[in-house]
Design a protein around this motif. Structure first.
Motif, mmCIF file in Angstrom:
data_model
loop_
_atom_site.group_PDB
_atom_site.id
_atom_site.type_symbol
_atom_site.label_atom_id
_atom_site.label_comp_id
_atom_site.label_asym_id
_atom_site.label_seq_id
_atom_site.Cartn_x
_atom_site.Cartn_y
_atom_site.Cartn_z
ATOM 1 N N ALA A 291 0.671 -1.020 -0.088
ATOM 2 C CA ALA A 291 0.120 0.561 -0.179
ATOM 3 C C ALA A 291 0.791 1.253 -0.089
ATOM 4 O O ALA A 291 0.998 2.228 0.901
ATOM 5 C CB ALA A 291 -1.696 -0.099 0.875
ATOM 6 N N GLY A 292 1.864 1.550 -1.104
ATOM 7 C CA GLY A 292 2.391 2.435 -1.407
ATOM 8 C C GLY A 292 2.047 3.270 -1.619
ATOM 9 O O GLY A 292 0.815 3.119 -2.219
ATOM 10 N N ALA A 293 2.910 4.138 -2.986
ATOM 11 C CA ALA A 293 1.823 5.235 -3.639
ATOM 12 C C ALA A 293 1.182 4.245 -4.927
ATOM 13 O O ALA A 293 0.181 4.443 -5.493
ATOM 14 C CB ALA A 293 2.603 6.316 -4.730
ATOM 15 N N VAL A 294 2.112 3.733 -5.627
ATOM 16 C CA VAL A 294 1.748 2.208 -6.573
ATOM 17 C C VAL A 294 0.508 1.581 -6.337
ATOM 18 O O VAL A 294 -0.206 1.723 -6.457
ATOM 19 C CB VAL A 294 2.192 1.454 -7.256
ATOM 20 N N MET B 75 -1.313 2.307 -3.574
ATOM 21 C CA MET B 75 -3.209 2.389 -3.274
ATOM 22 C C MET B 75 -3.225 2.992 -4.650
ATOM 23 O O MET B 75 -4.761 3.323 -4.489
ATOM 24 C CB MET B 75 -1.658 4.395 -2.678
ATOM 25 N N SER B 76 -2.399 3.866 -5.734
ATOM 26 C CA SER B 76 -3.222 3.839 -6.715
ATOM 27 C C SER B 76 -3.905 3.748 -7.819
ATOM 28 O O SER B 76 -5.085 3.508 -7.714
ATOM 29 C CB SER B 76 -2.246 4.502 -7.266
ATOM 30 N N ALA B 77 -3.170 1.468 -6.823
ATOM 31 C CA ALA B 77 -3.906 0.637 -7.845
ATOM 32 C C ALA B 77 -5.700 0.517 -6.840
ATOM 33 O O ALA B 77 -6.779 0.095 -7.526
ATOM 34 C CB ALA B 77 -3.771 -0.352 -7.549
ATOM 35 N N ILE B 78 -5.281 0.490 -5.659
ATOM 36 C CA ILE B 78 -6.971 0.639 -4.959
ATOM 37 C C ILE B 78 -7.542 1.562 -5.038
ATOM 38 O O ILE B 78 -8.863 1.465 -5.858
ATOM 39 C CB ILE B 78 -6.567 0.683 -3.195
ATOM 40 N N VAL C 182 2.168 -4.066 5.551
ATOM 41 C CA VAL C 182 2.748 -4.274 7.286
ATOM 42 C C VAL C 182 2.825 -3.158 8.324
ATOM 43 O O VAL C 182 2.602 -3.271 9.637
ATOM 44 C CB VAL C 182 4.568 -4.910 7.262
ATOM 45 N N VAL C 183 2.149 -1.788 7.338
ATOM 46 C CA VAL C 183 1.906 -1.033 7.861
ATOM 47 C C VAL C 183 0.572 -0.631 8.475
ATOM 48 O O VAL C 183 -0.743 -0.252 7.362
ATOM 49 C CB VAL C 183 2.637 0.644 7.048
ATOM 50 N N PRO C 184 0.444 -0.560 9.530
ATOM 51 C CA PRO C 184 -1.031 0.144 10.336
ATOM 52 C C PRO C 184 -2.150 1.027 9.286
ATOM 53 O O PRO C 184 -3.057 0.961 8.778
ATOM 54 C CB PRO C 184 -1.380 -0.604 11.604
ATOM 55 N N GLU C 185 -1.216 1.917 9.850
ATOM 56 C CA GLU C 185 -1.615 3.502 9.312
ATOM 57 C C GLU C 185 -2.210 3.672 7.659
ATOM 58 O O GLU C 185 -3.176 3.876 7.136
ATOM 59 C CB GLU C 185 -0.873 4.381 9.550
ATOM 60 N N ARG C 186 -1.440 2.268 6.430
ATOM 61 C CA ARG C 186 -1.579 2.409 5.259
ATOM 62 C C ARG C 186 -2.951 1.866 5.599
ATOM 63 O O ARG C 186 -3.089 2.173 4.387
ATOM 64 C CB ARG C 186 0.011 2.195 4.631
ATOM 65 N N LEU C 187 -2.499 0.593 5.760
ATOM 66 C CA LEU C 187 -4.115 0.181 5.873
ATOM 67 C C LEU C 187 -5.448 0.769 6.415
ATOM 68 O O LEU C 187 -6.647 0.657 5.853
ATOM 69 C CB LEU C 187 -3.843 -1.553 7.019
ATOM 70 N N ALA C 188 -5.611 1.656 7.068
ATOM 71 C CA ALA C 188 -6.399 2.130 7.974
ATOM 72 C C ALA C 188 -6.524 3.671 6.232
ATOM 73 O O ALA C 188 -8.408 3.166 5.999
ATOM 74 C CB ALA C 188 -6.205 2.519 9.154
ATOM 75 N N LEU D 206 -9.665 4.823 1.009
ATOM 76 C CA LEU D 206 -9.494 4.654 -0.572
ATOM 77 C C LEU D 206 -10.409 4.057 -1.095
ATOM 78 O O LEU D 206 -10.667 3.456 -2.491
ATOM 79 C CB LEU D 206 -8.051 4.933 -0.466
ATOM 80 N N GLY D 207 -10.746 2.819 -0.487
ATOM 81 C CA GLY D 207 -12.092 1.926 -1.039
ATOM 82 C C GLY D 207 -11.872 0.247 -1.089
ATOM 83 O O GLY D 207 -12.637 -0.753 -1.212
ATOM 84 N N ALA D 208 -10.389 0.101 0.319
ATOM 85 C CA ALA D 208 -10.592 -1.373 0.407
ATOM 86 C C ALA D 208 -11.765 -1.834 0.793
ATOM 87 O O ALA D 208 -12.048 -1.066 2.269
ATOM 88 C CB ALA D 208 -9.110 -1.559 0.889
ATOM 89 N N THR D 209 -12.347 -2.128 0.843
ATOM 90 C CA THR D 209 -13.253 -3.539 1.577
ATOM 91 C C THR D 209 -12.883 -4.315 2.805
ATOM 92 O O THR D 209 -13.847 -4.742 3.884
ATOM 93 C CB THR D 209 -14.182 -4.609 0.747
ATOM 94 N N ASP D 210 -11.443 -4.820 2.239
ATOM 95 C CA ASP D 210 -11.202 -6.183 3.410
ATOM 96 C C ASP D 210 -9.148 -5.372 3.972
ATOM 97 O O ASP D 210 -8.463 -5.222 2.315
ATOM 98 C CB ASP D 210 -10.570 -7.008 2.807
ATOM 99 N N THR D 211 -8.736 -6.060 4.520
ATOM 100 C CA THR D 211 -6.952 -5.304 4.533
ATOM 101 C C THR D 211 -6.746 -6.254 5.089
ATOM 102 O O THR D 211 -7.260 -7.772 6.098
ATOM 103 C CB THR D 211 -7.299 -4.332 5.599
ATOM 104 N N ILE D 212 -5.530 -6.849 4.885
ATOM 105 C CA ILE D 212 -4.686 -8.199 5.819
ATOM 106 C C ILE D 212 -2.789 -7.278 5.998
ATOM 107 O O ILE D 212 -2.415 -6.975 4.995
ATOM 108 C CB ILE D 212 -4.340 -9.367 4.348
#
Length: 366
Positions: free
Chosen positions: A193-196, A198-201, A217-223, A228-234
């Motif tokens: 969930a870096g820039a690329v 997140m853009s894909a998301i 692996v970064v909780p803040e990025r998953l939040a 931004l549209g993710a229905t689920d995170t791992i």
């Protein structure tokens, strides 16, 4: 023309902010005063010596700015225009002629370190400096580029938000919308969930896909991915079995997986999580020596596909469409960006490398 540039004199050495001399524009060239430039992991890989490029050299390939001067043959932009600097292409090879400029068959436009005839674009103390990195070398107050590398941009998108469209944004969004093209009821998993990523998301959220799973692996990025549209995170740091986690989140297997981490370990773990007939889109580029084992029989039988993706197979019209989506509030690239003054380039790169910041963007004083 004199410019101030961040010069890499040797791999794994601090960048030196030095004065360089920029060549005069030739008929097909455009001189751009760079106002903002994103930092991409490819830039960092060059500086770390993981990808070969000439030294001393100037990298940077997510530039935005204002046209200062144009060559006599330039027709698409003029002095005063705001421009986004994009991936270079020749316009004459087979991929270019059929609408795939990201696959241009002239690699010297991206990696040659100067003009195609070998003459330098930048010099320092009278000696050539490798430049035109991915057509730009935007870690500089001025960039001299070919006309096809300068795309006229809307005046009402701020420069620091515009800059990442040239690589990170178009790569992630284009990978989803131009290449993988999610369909109704499909599941999409984005690894990283870096820039690329997140853009894909954000792009996948615009499609009919039913499930959109972000892995990081970064909780803040998953939040943020959820916002931004993710229905689920791992959270990969909390999962002992990535294959099982993806299968569980997708109800048996992912229809589409977008790999942006450049980790062959992550790639190898995610491949078995594809649903039958699923496709893995490879965006993240590991070191050239790294390899993975592939299930050849499954590939032959069509049980899975692997697609390599370069710059999202983006074109100028596609980039303009992404800009319109951003202006309409449907593609909020601004949520990814943190700005730094140009003289804090080392801190910005460190924050990118650590994952503290999704997309650091350097800004230049007037």
């Amino acid at each position: 023309m004199k410019a101030t540039a961040a010069v890499c004199e040797a791999p794994n050495q601090p960048l030196l902010v030095r004065e360089v001399e920029v060549a005069e524009p030739r008929p097909t060239e455009v001189l751009v005063r760079v106002t903002a430039t994103g930092i991409c992991h490819t830039d960092i890989s060059i500086i770390q010596g993981k990808i070969p490029f000439g030294m001393p050299g100037v990298v940077g390939h997510e530039g935005a700015g204002v046209v200062e001067e144009v060559g006599s043959g330039v027709t698409t932009v003029r002095p005063g225009d705001k421009v986004l600097l994009i991936s270079p292409s020749c316009g004459r090879c087979r991929p270019c002629l059929i609408g795939h400029p990201a696959l241009c068959e002239v690699p010297a436009l991206r990696w040659g370190g100067g003009r195609l005839d070998g003459s330098p674009v930048l010099t320092m103390d009278g000696k050539p400096v490798a430049s035109r990195f991915l057509g730009q070398s935007s870690f500089s107050t001025y960039a001299l580029v070919e006309e096809r590398t300068a795309l006229k941009a809307p005046d009402d998108i701020s420069d620091e938000i515009l800059a990442p469209f040239g690589c990170g944004v178009v790569t992630g969004a284009g990978g989803v919308l131009n290449v993988l093209k999610p369909q109704s009821n499909q599941s999409v998993v984005v690894l990283g969930a870096g820039a690329v990523g997140m853009s894909a998301i954000m792009a996948a959220a615009l499609t009919p896909a039913a499930r959109l799973i972000a892995v990081d692996v970064v909780p803040e990025r998953l939040a943020l991915a959820r916002e931004l549209g993710a229905t689920d995170t791992i959270n990969g740091a909390e999962s002992d079995d990535l294959t099982a986690a993806i299968k569980d989140a997708t109800g048996g297997g992912a229809h589409i997986i977008v790999e942006t981490t450049a980790s062959t370990k992550v790639l190898q773990s995610a491949l078995p999580a594809l649903a039958r007939g699923g496709v893995m889109g490879l965006i993240g580029a590991p070191a050239a020596t790294e390899q993975v084992s592939l299930p050849v029989v499954q590939l032959i039988m069509g049980a899975m596909r692997i697609e390599g993706i370069v710059m999202g197979d983006g074109t100028p019209p596609f980039l303009q469409a992404l800009m319109r989506l951003h202006r309409d509030g449907r593609f909020p690239v601004d949520r990814l960006v943190q700005t730094y003054p140009f003289d804090q380039i080392e801190q910005a790169m460190a924050d990118a490398e650590s994952g503290k910041v999704i997309k650091p963007v350097l800004t230049f004083g007037a």
